[in-house]
Design a protein around this motif. Structure first.
Motif, PDB file in Angstrom:
ATOM      1  N   GLU A 171      53.560  31.531  44.140  1.00  0.00           N
ATOM      2  CA  GLU A 171      53.343  30.613  43.018  1.00  0.00           C
ATOM      3  C   GLU A 171      51.948  30.815  42.436  1.00  0.00           C
ATOM      4  OE1 GLU A 171      55.477  28.663  41.596  1.00  0.00           O
ATOM      5  OE2 GLU A 171      57.075  29.189  43.018  1.00  0.00           O
ATOM      6  N   PRO A 172      51.827  30.969  41.125  1.00  0.00           N
ATOM      7  CA  PRO A 172      50.498  31.155  40.513  1.00  0.00           C
ATOM      8  C   PRO A 172      49.672  29.868  40.555  1.00  0.00           C
ATOM      9  CG  PRO A 172      52.189  30.971  38.827  1.00  0.00           C
ATOM     10  CD  PRO A 172      52.906  31.009  40.127  1.00  0.00           C
ATOM     11  N   GLN A 173      48.354  30.041  40.555  1.00  0.00           N
ATOM     12  CA  GLN A 173      47.417  28.919  40.575  1.00  0.00           C
ATOM     13  C   GLN A 173      46.381  29.111  39.472  1.00  0.00           C
ATOM     14  OE1 GLN A 173      45.612  29.282  44.399  1.00  0.00           O
ATOM     15  NE2 GLN A 173      47.520  29.062  45.529  1.00  0.00           N
ATOM     16  N   PRO A 222      37.039  21.039  31.406  1.00  0.00           N
ATOM     17  CA  PRO A 222      38.140  20.139  31.773  1.00  0.00           C
ATOM     18  C   PRO A 222      39.454  20.516  31.092  1.00  0.00           C
ATOM     19  CG  PRO A 222      36.762  19.084  30.121  1.00  0.00           C
ATOM     20  CD  PRO A 222      36.122  20.426  30.421  1.00  0.00           C
ATOM     21  N   VAL A 223      39.861  21.767  31.266  1.00  0.00           N
ATOM     22  CA  VAL A 223      41.110  22.217  30.653  1.00  0.00           C
ATOM     23  C   VAL A 223      42.282  21.759  31.511  1.00  0.00           C
ATOM     24  CG1 VAL A 223      40.043  24.212  29.533  1.00  0.00           C
ATOM     25  CG2 VAL A 223      40.964  24.440  31.848  1.00  0.00           C
ATOM     26  N   PRO A 224      43.446  21.501  30.914  1.00  0.00           N
ATOM     27  CA  PRO A 224      44.603  21.079  31.708  1.00  0.00           C
ATOM     28  C   PRO A 224      45.100  22.197  32.602  1.00  0.00           C
ATOM     29  CG  PRO A 224      45.248  21.494  29.441  1.00  0.00           C
ATOM     30  CD  PRO A 224      43.760  21.583  29.476  1.00  0.00           C
ATOM     31  N   GLU A 225      45.647  21.832  33.745  1.00  0.00           N
ATOM     32  CA  GLU A 225      46.184  22.818  34.684  1.00  0.00           C
ATOM     33  C   GLU A 225      47.583  23.213  34.245  1.00  0.00           C
ATOM     34  OE1 GLU A 225      47.127  23.271  39.453  1.00  0.00           O
ATOM     35  OE2 GLU A 225      45.483  22.017  38.750  1.00  0.00           O
ATOM     36  N   ILE A 226      47.757  24.484  33.919  1.00  0.00           N
ATOM     37  CA  ILE A 226      49.038  25.020  33.461  1.00  0.00           C
ATOM     38  C   ILE A 226      49.263  26.338  34.198  1.00  0.00           C
ATOM     39  CG2 ILE A 226      50.423  25.720  31.476  1.00  0.00           C
ATOM     40  CD1 ILE A 226      48.366  24.268  29.695  1.00  0.00           C
ATOM     41  N   THR A 227      50.303  26.417  35.016  1.00  0.00           N
ATOM     42  CA  THR A 227      50.516  27.621  35.811  1.00  0.00           C
ATOM     43  C   THR A 227      51.839  28.327  35.511  1.00  0.00           C
ATOM     44  OG1 THR A 227      51.455  26.287  37.602  1.00  0.00           O
ATOM     45  CG2 THR A 227      49.088  26.764  37.701  1.00  0.00           C
ATOM     46  N   LEU A 229      42.655  36.945  25.052  1.00  0.00           N
ATOM     47  CA  LEU A 229      43.253  36.940  26.384  1.00  0.00           C
ATOM     48  C   LEU A 229      42.180  36.774  27.456  1.00  0.00           C
ATOM     49  CD1 LEU A 229      45.648  37.373  28.328  1.00  0.00           C
ATOM     50  CD2 LEU A 229      45.224  39.840  28.136  1.00  0.00           C
ATOM     51  N   ARG A 230      41.054  37.487  27.317  1.00  0.00           N
ATOM     52  CA  ARG A 230      39.973  37.344  28.310  1.00  0.00           C
ATOM     53  C   ARG A 230      39.457  35.913  28.370  1.00  0.00           C
ATOM     54  NH1 ARG A 230      38.334  42.435  26.270  1.00  0.00           N
ATOM     55  NH2 ARG A 230      36.695  41.474  25.011  1.00  0.00           N
ATOM     56  N   LEU A 231      39.423  35.241  27.225  1.00  0.00           N
ATOM     57  CA  LEU A 231      38.953  33.863  27.199  1.00  0.00           C
ATOM     58  C   LEU A 231      39.879  32.963  28.014  1.00  0.00           C
ATOM     59  CD1 LEU A 231      37.240  31.495  26.106  1.00  0.00           C
ATOM     60  CD2 LEU A 231      38.779  31.466  24.139  1.00  0.00           C
ATOM     61  N   PHE A 232      41.188  33.080  27.796  1.00  0.00           N
ATOM     62  CA  PHE A 232      42.129  32.225  28.526  1.00  0.00           C
ATOM     63  C   PHE A 232      42.164  32.576  30.008  1.00  0.00           C
ATOM     64  CE2 PHE A 232      44.190  31.670  24.235  1.00  0.00           C
ATOM     65  CZ  PHE A 232      43.889  30.313  24.144  1.00  0.00           C
ATOM     66  N   LEU A 233      41.971  33.852  30.350  1.00  0.00           N
ATOM     67  CA  LEU A 233      41.873  34.224  31.757  1.00  0.00           C
ATOM     68  C   LEU A 233      40.611  33.627  32.389  1.00  0.00           C
ATOM     69  CD1 LEU A 233      42.985  37.974  31.598  1.00  0.00           C
ATOM     70  CD2 LEU A 233      44.264  36.083  32.624  1.00  0.00           C
ATOM     71  N   THR A 234      39.508  33.646  31.641  1.00  0.00           N
ATOM     72  CA  THR A 234      38.267  33.063  32.130  1.00  0.00           C
ATOM     73  C   THR A 234      38.415  31.567  32.376  1.00  0.00           C
ATOM     74  OG1 THR A 234      36.964  34.708  30.939  1.00  0.00           O
ATOM     75  CG2 THR A 234      35.812  32.704  31.609  1.00  0.00           C
ATOM     76  N   TYR A 262      43.633  30.449  33.589  1.00  0.00           N
ATOM     77  CA  TYR A 262      45.083  30.460  33.467  1.00  0.00           C
ATOM     78  C   TYR A 262      45.680  31.744  34.037  1.00  0.00           C
ATOM     79  CZ  TYR A 262      44.610  26.326  30.623  1.00  0.00           C
ATOM     80  OH  TYR A 262      44.314  25.054  30.203  1.00  0.00           O
ATOM     81  N   PRO A 263      46.834  31.631  34.738  1.00  0.00           N
ATOM     82  CA  PRO A 263      47.528  32.841  35.199  1.00  0.00           C
ATOM     83  C   PRO A 263      47.866  33.741  34.016  1.00  0.00           C
ATOM     84  CG  PRO A 263      48.489  30.865  36.184  1.00  0.00           C
ATOM     85  CD  PRO A 263      47.532  30.403  35.134  1.00  0.00           C
ATOM     86  N   GLU A 264      48.041  35.014  34.306  1.00  0.00           N
ATOM     87  CA  GLU A 264      48.198  35.977  33.224  1.00  0.00           C
ATOM     88  C   GLU A 264      49.396  35.658  32.328  1.00  0.00           C
ATOM     89  OE1 GLU A 264      48.644  40.786  32.527  1.00  0.00           O
ATOM     90  OE2 GLU A 264      47.922  40.014  34.451  1.00  0.00           O
TER      91      GLU A 264
END
Length: 433
Positions: free
Chosen positions: A92-94, A106-111, A223-228, A231-233
């Protein structure tokens, strides 16, 4: 039978599913895929290498980790010996934000994509349609002519459903990520006045302009921003697809574009017209702002940026190194993937009219005297002869047009704005205008 690449991708996806700074957690994610750890002695040194390389960095892509696995000699040796098989276990991704400041976002957790659809208040089928179908189906395209250049700007406006999704991304994710302090545009509580105020009454003012600012910010940077952000890929790529767009060939064929401009528009980029683009542009230029702010501080100058406009100002020490400073700024801009518009670069000294964003800065932020006199004359003639005599451009709501100009004058110089409002109050709007 699965190929080596498929086996490697399984392992890379498991290792990338969580924080790479925690080696024990990485081993725990990998264990179900390798079976007996005693037969996979290559795993522990691989985990150590990946943790050292990526533990303090933004989350890497699965492909990048796969390249490191294929370059890990003990794994290659085990594969040749028939001991490198990776089992098809599910991990399971985290969330896995980069070490340092992003932990405070404080971004929402979305996996998962289902969780993303819920966060964006979309049906899962609608989310799939938005990220899988071609971009031309979700955008309207319109060309406008850039002032004083004869060149064209493409406005890419998302249609209703995509615009709704982008607004959710802006409110729920991007608003939680702070841009650099020097970025004064496209952020709550900041304005043009904040952009120009640090530069009033300086010995030297230097202005730069970035060419094709939004198209220069590619999907790879987004994409690099959202990975930073952690967020899972899979989620990061879905967010990137929602926020970027590649102009279709038939749209690009409508205008005579230079090859670099055509290539930027044909590659997935931030579309000018999307609700998410201004915030993502600020965040995508964060490294540029860091480097330019550091350069300015070393030169004894102040630095601010409003979208694609860069301003530097300073005293006598800064003025003495102006030529070298301009060269250094141009080099940094190019290194960060942007293009300086050299035709708009200006080095302005006190004997010249120092101005930026329509504001004169020689002594303090002030309105241009010519603009003030022109508007005062129009208002005076409206009061004496009626507004119809001054509405030469046939504005459908001439009163609102003048009030907009009055609002700008009052915002920059309240005293002058009050004088103009007094004249505006004497106008008889009973006559058509």
């Amino acid at each position: 039978m699965p190929s080596q690449a498929q086996h490697v991708r399984r392992l890379a996806a498991a290792l990338a599913a969580g924080p790479l700074a925690d080696r024990e957690a990485m081993m725990a994610r990998a264990k179900p895929l390798v079976g007996d750890l005693r037969k996979a002695r290559w795993l522990e040194p691989l985990v150590r290498n990946l943790s050292l390389e990526f533990g303090e960095a933004p989350r890497p892509t699965i492909r990048r980790i796969g390249e490191r696995i294929l370059g890990h000699a003990p794994f290659v040796k085990a594969w040749v010996a028939g001991q490198g098989r990776i089992l098809p276990a599910r991990v399971e991704p985290q969330m896995a934000a980069a070490a340092g400041a992003p932990r405070e976002w404080p971004v929402p957790e979305i996996t998962t994509l289902d969780a993303l659809a819920g966060e964006l208040r979309l049906h899962a089928d609608d989310l799939g349609w938005l990220i899988c179908r071609g971009g031309a189906e979700h955008y309207r395209h319109r060309w406008i002519v850039k002032p004083n250049s004869g060149r064209f700007r493409l406005i890419e406006s998302p249609k209703t459903l995509l615009k709704f999704a982008q607004r959710q991304i802006l409110r729920r994710i991007l608003d939680a990520i702070p841009p650099h302090e020097a970025a004064r545009g496209f952020r709550a509580g900041s304005s043009v006045r904040d952009f120009v105020e640090p530069h009033g009454g300086k010995e030297l003012l230097v202005r730069f302009d970035l060419e094709d600012f939004f198209p220069s910010l590619s999907a790879a940077r987004v994409l690099r921003l959202f990975l930073t952000a952690g967020y899972p890929e899979t989620v990061a790529r879905a967010l990137t697809r929602l926020a970027t767009h590649a102009a279709p060939p038939d749209v690009l064929a409508e205008k005579p574009l230079e090859w670099p401009e055509r290539r930027r528009l044909a590659t997935p980029h931030l579309p000018q017209g999307a609700p998410t683009s201004p915030a993502l542009a600020n965040l995508g230029a964060f490294r540029l702002d860091c480097r330019l702010a550091g350069l300015a501080e070393a030169a004894g100058a102040a630095y601010t940026r409003y979208a694609d406009d860069l301003l530097f100002s300073g005293g006598a020490d800064f003025a003495r190194q102006a030529r070298r400073f301009v060269t250094a700024v141009g080099a940094i801009v190019l290194e960060e993937g942007f293009r300086p518009n050299h035709r708009k670069t200006r080095v302005l000294r006190p004997g010249q009219r120092q101005h930026a964003a329509g504001v004169v800065l020689n002594e303090k932020p002030n309105v241009d005297r010519r603009d003030f006199d022109r508007l005062k004359a129009i208002l005076t003639n409206c009061a004496r002869h009626g507004p119809a005599t001054q509405n030469r451009a046939n504005h459908p709501d001439f009163a609102a047009h003048l009030q907009g100009k009055l609002g700008w004058m009052s915002f920059i110089d309240p005293a002058k704005g009050a004088k103009l409002r007094e004249i505006f109050g004497r106008i008889d709007w009973g006559s058509p205008g």
